[in-house]
Design a protein around this motif. Structure first.
Motif, PDB file in Angstrom:
ATOM      1  N   UNK A 293       0.793  -1.223  -0.064  1.00 53.21           N
ATOM      2  CA  UNK A 293       0.030  -0.023   0.151  1.00 53.21           C
ATOM      3  C   UNK A 293       0.896   1.309  -0.031  1.00 53.21           C
ATOM      4  N   UNK A 294       0.055   2.372  -0.109  1.00 52.79           N
ATOM      5  CA  UNK A 294       0.765   3.865  -0.308  1.00 52.79           C
ATOM      6  C   UNK A 294       0.374   4.477   1.021  1.00 52.79           C
ATOM      7  N   UNK A 295       1.331   4.931   1.892  1.00 52.38           N
ATOM      8  CA  UNK A 295       1.016   5.655   3.132  1.00 52.38           C
ATOM      9  C   UNK A 295       1.836   6.905   3.449  1.00 52.38           C
ATOM     10  N   UNK A 296       1.079   8.118   3.258  1.00 54.41           N
ATOM     11  CA  UNK A 296       1.734   9.341   3.378  1.00 54.41           C
ATOM     12  C   UNK A 296       2.134   9.657   4.772  1.00 54.41           C
ATOM     13  N   UNK A 297       3.455  10.104   5.122  1.00 53.33           N
ATOM     14  CA  UNK A 297       3.388  10.388   6.723  1.00 53.33           C
ATOM     15  C   UNK A 297       3.707  11.724   7.161  1.00 53.33           C
ATOM     16  N   UNK A 298       4.101  12.440   6.022  1.00 55.83           N
ATOM     17  CA  UNK A 298       4.411  13.957   6.123  1.00 55.83           C
ATOM     18  C   UNK A 298       3.768  14.672   5.068  1.00 55.83           C
ATOM     19  N   UNK A 299       2.889  15.886   5.219  1.00 58.98           N
ATOM     20  CA  UNK A 299       2.522  16.594   3.941  1.00 58.98           C
ATOM     21  C   UNK A 299       2.284  17.910   4.434  1.00 58.98           C
ATOM     22  N   UNK A 300       2.042  18.735   3.334  1.00 56.35           N
ATOM     23  CA  UNK A 300       1.629  20.296   3.515  1.00 56.35           C
ATOM     24  C   UNK A 300       0.316  20.385   2.668  1.00 56.35           C
ATOM     25  N   UNK A 301      -0.139  21.394   2.976  1.00 54.93           N
ATOM     26  CA  UNK A 301      -1.385  22.151   1.994  1.00 54.93           C
ATOM     27  C   UNK A 301      -0.834  23.347   1.298  1.00 54.93           C
ATOM     28  N   UNK A 302      -0.915  23.279   0.091  1.00 49.16           N
ATOM     29  CA  UNK A 302      -0.316  24.531  -0.702  1.00 49.16           C
ATOM     30  C   UNK A 302      -1.094  25.734  -0.285  1.00 49.16           C
ATOM     31  N   UNK A 303      -2.106  25.686   0.035  1.00 51.56           N
ATOM     32  CA  UNK A 303      -2.866  27.001   0.435  1.00 51.56           C
ATOM     33  C   UNK A 303      -2.551  27.638   1.635  1.00 51.56           C
ATOM     34  N   UNK A 304      -1.909  26.685   2.518  1.00 48.35           N
ATOM     35  CA  UNK A 304      -1.461  27.226   3.940  1.00 48.35           C
ATOM     36  C   UNK A 304       0.044  27.144   4.048  1.00 48.35           C
ATOM     37  N   UNK A 305       0.316  27.908   5.251  1.00 51.43           N
ATOM     38  CA  UNK A 305       1.806  27.299   5.544  1.00 51.43           C
ATOM     39  C   UNK A 305       1.740  26.499   6.914  1.00 51.43           C
ATOM     40  N   UNK A 306       1.643  25.246   6.466  1.00 54.67           N
ATOM     41  CA  UNK A 306       1.448  23.989   7.524  1.00 54.67           C
ATOM     42  C   UNK A 306       2.290  22.955   7.180  1.00 54.67           C
ATOM     43  N   UNK A 307       2.451  22.180   8.007  1.00 57.85           N
ATOM     44  CA  UNK A 307       3.055  20.753   7.830  1.00 57.85           C
ATOM     45  C   UNK A 307       2.427  19.831   8.919  1.00 57.85           C
ATOM     46  N   UNK A 308       2.152  18.572   8.484  1.00 54.99           N
ATOM     47  CA  UNK A 308       1.787  17.345   9.280  1.00 54.99           C
ATOM     48  C   UNK A 308       2.599  16.375   9.497  1.00 54.99           C
TER      49      UNK A 308
END
Length: 282
Positions: free
Chosen positions: A217-232
């Protein structure tokens, strides 16, 4: 000493000590919200954070404060800070949620760890905040997780982002409980996946339940949203001796903030979040 008192003392020492060797004005200010009431694995991560973040703040010239009072999630309080961190949960009160959304939509910055992304109906943290989980994070509800907490080989998907440009193509993470999400983040044009679990990690998890071991499977663990200054970051769940194999104290068996490469990711992410508000990466 309980967690809230320790975190409060750490913040006061950092912000008020006249003995600090670095007397420059901080480049930016960070406020970390936490709850610290449930799950020893999350509380163990908070104990790490109370030491690690002030140390990084001193090293990289930013200020770091903490609060467990979510009523501080209001416009006046947030105006003092350039970066908000959710260490373990999310706000529940509608006024707090509205204040956070306004903060983010007007140029604020955010870093969230592990349980800050959790939502599941029914649970203590139901999927009842559409903007946060579907628009902002883009992940929707939590679906399942690996068990026990284990290290994974992580693959950097975007090496041009400020948070990842100092990382190797792949590296071994600290142990964590890895989440699977309702929505496929690859299908969301606003989401930029920064790290995912590399296929060489499989099988991932040890059980004892078979569905807690991932084989593909494919499992993202770190990402950001281009519309905000954020990182999860889906990191922040230490392994705990819940079965009392070693003693009866729920001993911590693994740590999150003891991995130089992963720590670099978090530091670089914070420095990006605290930087200039223009020129969000596309």
């Amino acid at each position: 000493m309980n967690l809230r008192k320790a975190l409060g003392i750490a913040a006061l020492i950092l912000s008020a000590s006249p003995l600090s060797a670095n007397t420059r004005k901080p480049d930016f200010s960070v406020i970390a919200f936490f709850t610290g009431k449930k799950d020893d694995a999350h509380i163990s991560f908070l104990h790490e954070a109370e030491v690690w973040f002030p140390r990084m703040a001193a090293k990289y010239n930013f200020s770091f404060d903490t609060t467990s009072n979510w009523n501080n999630l209001n416009s006046d309080f947030l105006s003092r800070y350039q970066v908000v961190v959710f260490l373990d949960t999310r706000p529940e009160d509608p006024a707090q949620r509205a204040a956070f959304q306004t903060y983010m939509e007007h140029g604020g910055a955010w870093m969230g760890f592990h349980f800050a992304g959790f939502a599941l109906t029914p649970s203590v943290y139901p999927a009842n905040w559409d903007w946060y989980h579907n628009t902002f994070l883009g992940s929707g509800s939590y679906v399942s997780n690996t068990w026990r907490p284990v290290s994974a080989i992580l693959r950097v998907e975007d090496r041009n982002h400020p948070a990842t440009r100092n990382l190797p193509v792949t590296f071994k993470s600290s142990p964590s409980e890895w989440y699977r999400w309702e929505k496929d983040l690859r299908q969301n044009p606003d989401i930029e996946i920064l790290l995912s679990i590399d296929s060489t990690s499989f099988p991932l998890g040890t059980g004892p339940k078979l569905h807690e071991i991932w084989h593909s499977g494919y499992y993202p663990v770190v990402w950001t949203n281009r519309k905000f200054r954020m990182i999860y970051l889906n990191m922040g769940h230490n392994d705990i001796d819940y079965e009392h194999k070693y003693d009866t104290t729920n001993k911590t068996l693994s740590y999150t903030l003891n991995n130089p490469i992963q720590d670099q990711l978090i530091v670089d992410g914070l420095l990006w979040l605290g930087g200039k508000r223009e020129a969000l990466p596309q």
